[in-house]
Design a protein around this motif. Structure first.
Motif, mmCIF file in Angstrom:
data_model
loop_
_atom_site.group_PDB
_atom_site.id
_atom_site.type_symbol
_atom_site.label_atom_id
_atom_site.label_comp_id
_atom_site.label_asym_id
_atom_site.label_seq_id
_atom_site.Cartn_x
_atom_site.Cartn_y
_atom_site.Cartn_z
ATOM 1 N N GLY A 92 0.777 -1.226 0.000
ATOM 2 C CA GLY A 92 0.000 0.000 0.000
ATOM 3 C C GLY A 92 0.806 1.273 0.000
ATOM 4 N N SER A 93 2.153 1.210 -0.198
ATOM 5 C CA SER A 93 2.942 2.421 -0.127
ATOM 6 C C SER A 93 3.088 3.115 -1.473
ATOM 7 C CB SER A 93 4.327 2.107 0.431
ATOM 8 O OG SER A 93 5.015 1.199 -0.430
ATOM 9 N N CYS A 94 2.630 2.475 -2.537
ATOM 10 C CA CYS A 94 2.727 3.081 -3.869
ATOM 11 C C CYS A 94 1.417 2.898 -4.613
ATOM 12 C CB CYS A 94 3.852 2.434 -4.668
ATOM 13 S SG CYS A 94 5.486 3.047 -4.208
ATOM 14 N N ASN A 95 1.299 3.663 -5.674
ATOM 15 C CA ASN A 95 0.063 3.597 -6.464
ATOM 16 C C ASN A 95 0.388 3.608 -7.944
ATOM 17 O OD1 ASN A 95 -2.712 3.563 -6.973
ATOM 18 N ND2 ASN A 95 -2.816 5.807 -7.065
ATOM 19 N N TYR A 96 1.305 2.710 -8.359
ATOM 20 C CA TYR A 96 1.660 2.608 -9.764
ATOM 21 C C TYR A 96 0.593 1.814 -10.516
ATOM 22 C CZ TYR A 96 6.211 4.438 -8.467
ATOM 23 O OH TYR A 96 7.208 5.242 -7.997
ATOM 24 N N PRO A 97 0.432 2.068 -11.802
ATOM 25 C CA PRO A 97 -0.637 1.398 -12.561
ATOM 26 C C PRO A 97 -0.395 -0.089 -12.701
ATOM 27 C CG PRO A 97 0.806 2.606 -14.041
ATOM 28 C CD PRO A 97 1.217 2.997 -12.646
ATOM 29 N N ALA A 109 9.613 2.526 -16.827
ATOM 30 C CA ALA A 109 8.215 2.438 -16.411
ATOM 31 C C ALA A 109 8.068 1.480 -15.236
ATOM 32 C CB ALA A 109 7.351 1.979 -17.581
ATOM 33 N N ILE A 110 7.202 1.835 -14.286
ATOM 34 C CA ILE A 110 6.968 1.008 -13.102
ATOM 35 C C ILE A 110 5.508 0.570 -13.100
ATOM 36 C CG2 ILE A 110 7.027 0.920 -10.576
ATOM 37 C CD1 ILE A 110 9.082 3.221 -10.722
ATOM 38 N N VAL A 111 5.280 -0.717 -12.868
ATOM 39 C CA VAL A 111 3.918 -1.253 -12.880
ATOM 40 C C VAL A 111 3.735 -2.187 -11.688
ATOM 41 C CG1 VAL A 111 3.714 -1.128 -15.395
ATOM 42 C CG2 VAL A 111 4.589 -3.220 -14.328
ATOM 43 N N GLN A 112 2.463 -2.437 -11.357
ATOM 44 C CA GLN A 112 2.142 -3.433 -10.345
ATOM 45 C C GLN A 112 1.583 -4.662 -11.047
ATOM 46 O OE1 GLN A 112 -0.957 -2.540 -7.485
ATOM 47 N NE2 GLN A 112 0.023 -3.796 -5.922
ATOM 48 N N TYR A 113 2.171 -5.813 -10.754
ATOM 49 C CA TYR A 113 1.742 -7.061 -11.382
ATOM 50 C C TYR A 113 0.612 -7.667 -10.554
ATOM 51 C CZ TYR A 113 2.243 -11.438 -14.000
ATOM 52 O OH TYR A 113 2.016 -12.528 -14.784
ATOM 53 N N SER A 114 -0.027 -8.692 -11.102
ATOM 54 C CA SER A 114 -1.173 -9.308 -10.432
ATOM 55 C C SER A 114 -0.795 -10.005 -9.127
ATOM 56 C CB SER A 114 -1.843 -10.317 -11.372
ATOM 57 O OG SER A 114 -0.918 -11.301 -11.805
ATOM 58 N N ASN A 115 0.506 -10.271 -8.928
ATOM 59 C CA ASN A 115 0.945 -10.881 -7.675
ATOM 60 C C ASN A 115 1.121 -9.848 -6.564
ATOM 61 O OD1 ASN A 115 3.243 -9.551 -8.486
ATOM 62 N ND2 ASN A 115 4.503 -11.380 -8.710
ATOM 63 N N GLY A 116 0.828 -8.578 -6.867
ATOM 64 C CA GLY A 116 0.931 -7.518 -5.881
ATOM 65 C C GLY A 116 2.291 -6.856 -5.811
ATOM 66 N N LEU A 117 3.267 -7.406 -6.526
ATOM 67 C CA LEU A 117 4.610 -6.838 -6.515
ATOM 68 C C LEU A 117 4.767 -5.826 -7.639
ATOM 69 C CD1 LEU A 117 6.715 -10.059 -5.822
ATOM 70 C CD2 LEU A 117 5.758 -8.428 -4.181
ATOM 71 N N TYR A 118 5.797 -4.983 -7.496
ATOM 72 C CA TYR A 118 6.061 -3.946 -8.487
ATOM 73 C C TYR A 118 7.280 -4.318 -9.324
ATOM 74 C CZ TYR A 118 2.766 -1.064 -5.878
ATOM 75 O OH TYR A 118 1.639 -0.583 -5.270
ATOM 76 N N CYS A 142 9.076 -0.717 -3.776
ATOM 77 C CA CYS A 142 8.180 0.428 -3.752
ATOM 78 C C CYS A 142 8.321 1.176 -2.434
ATOM 79 C CB CYS A 142 6.742 -0.064 -3.925
ATOM 80 S SG CYS A 142 5.599 1.237 -4.304
ATOM 81 N N THR A 143 8.620 2.464 -2.517
ATOM 82 C CA THR A 143 8.817 3.275 -1.312
ATOM 83 C C THR A 143 7.902 4.478 -1.263
ATOM 84 O OG1 THR A 143 10.581 4.506 -2.424
ATOM 85 C CG2 THR A 143 11.226 2.606 -1.099
ATOM 86 N N GLY A 144 6.900 4.502 -2.112
ATOM 87 C CA GLY A 144 5.965 5.628 -2.086
ATOM 88 C C GLY A 144 5.901 6.308 -3.432
ATOM 89 N N GLY A 145 4.912 7.157 -3.617
ATOM 90 C CA GLY A 145 4.797 7.891 -4.863
ATOM 91 C C GLY A 145 3.771 7.270 -5.767
#
Length: 357
Positions: A92-97, A109-118, A142-145
């Motif tokens: 919950g510390s980041c909000n990447y697509p 580019a930074i993304v969140q995969y379906s496993n919850g990892l970035y 992920c450290t925020g942003g």
């Protein structure tokens, strides 16, 4: 045990059962975590790294292959605690697509995969799966942003993106700054050795030479592609007799250079030379490979020339000395020198001595 102690024990046990207490055997402490896995680090057989809360051991040489990935180079050593730590991001510390298959992603580019990892793109790609295509993606802590297109940090690279754009105002869009930054991990000694002045001088020298080779980062491939750059090596020219013409920032040419560069970078360039003109990070890496490891017609690598005080002139000798040095083509040589002096001025450093060859 005396009758009194037995009675006391049974009473304690009865109370514990009545209170719903469950007795568990004491668990042994998990081993300390090794240093966290890094996509830019080279590992050899027997090396360990931590990832996602487990320690992993490399079976053979690897770089960029995610522990637990499809390549199978890593053996899971089990859960670990403390020490180097894994790479699981705090929830919950980041909000990447969310990653979307088939979407074009640029390096950085930074993304969140379906496993919850970035994951962060280390190379431009058309939406490859981050857990499978470990060449194109690396785990991201992920450290925020937010936002998913932030380019990878340039770290200590002496040239900012604004300065890069100033140096190459007409560059081809293929030659991205993010591609260059992504390539730096392949040769971490580049532009990080010596004083800050020497580091800036090396960056300026490298960019001046690639500017000369590509007309200001305009040309991705050699204009005349009819030359036969196929030497009679044992491995031949599987991609075709005329396939090894100049490509990329340093205009990599000849089958033996594609073979050697590919072997060093872990990419099959002998069979796939076109990667040098389609993947920006690979393209930049081939230029850094030549700069840091090859002497060419000279007596030292261009990297060593700059960090050991031999001067910019020796970088010309290492790249094209047989054609431009010792009075052979002073106009071409001087063009490189002029670019170097201009780039050094942009970076605010003296170009130093021994500029010609």
């Amino acid at each position: 045990m005396s009758r009194h102690r037995i009675a006391a024990f049974l009473l304690t046990l009865a109370l514990a059962i009545g209170l719903g207490v469950t007795f568990q055997p004491t668990a042994s402490a998990a081993p300390a975590c090794a240093a966290a896995w890094s996509s830019g680090t080279v590992y050899v057989g027997g090396n360990t790294a931590s990832y996602n809360g487990d320690n992993w051991q490399a079976k053979w040489w690897t770089q960029g292959d995610t522990p637990g990935g499809s390549v199978g180079v890593w053996t899971d050593q089990g859960a670990c605690g403390g020490g180097g730590g894994g790479t699981t991001p705090p929830a919950g510390s980041c909000n990447y697509p969310a990653w979307v298959a088939g979407t074009n992603y640029s390096a950085g580019a930074i993304v969140q995969y379906s496993n919850g990892l970035y994951y962060q793109a280390t190379h431009d790609n058309p939406g490859y799966d981050p857990t499978i295509s470990t060449w194109y993606w690396s785990p991201y802590t992920c450290t925020g942003g937010g936002g998913g297109t932030t380019p990878p940090s340039s770290g200590g690279f002496p040239v900012s993106e604004a300065q890069f754009n100033q140096m190459f105002p007409s560059r081809n869009s293929f030659y991205t700054y993010s591609g260059l930054i992504a390539a730096l991990s392949a040769y971490p000694q580049f532009a990080t050795t010596g004083s800050s002045t020497v580091q800036a001088q090396e960056a300026a020298a490298f960019l001046a030479n690639v500017s000369h080779e590509t007309g200001g980062l305009v040309y991705i491939t050699e204009i005349d592609q009819s030359g036969n750059y196929c030497a009679s090596e044992s491995y031949g020219c599987p991609a075709g007799t005329y396939a090894y013409y100049g490509r990329g920032p340093m205009q990599l040419s000849w089958n033996f250079n594609y073979k050697a560069a590919g072997d060093a970078l872990g990419v099959d360039l002998l069979d796939n030379p076109s990667l040098v003109q389609t993947d920006a990070a690979i393209s930049w890496k081939t230029a850094l490979w030549y700069w840091d490891t090859q002497t060419g017609p000279g007596t030292m690598t261009a990297h060593n020339a700059m960090v050991n005080g031999a001067g910019f002139g020796e970088t010309i000798r290492s790249i094209n000395g047989s054609v431009e040095c010792n009075g052979a083509n002073t106009a071409e040589m001087q063009d490189r020198v002029n670019k170097y002096e201009s780039y050094a001025a942009i970076l605010g450093v003296s170009p130093g001595g021994n500029l010609t060859c």
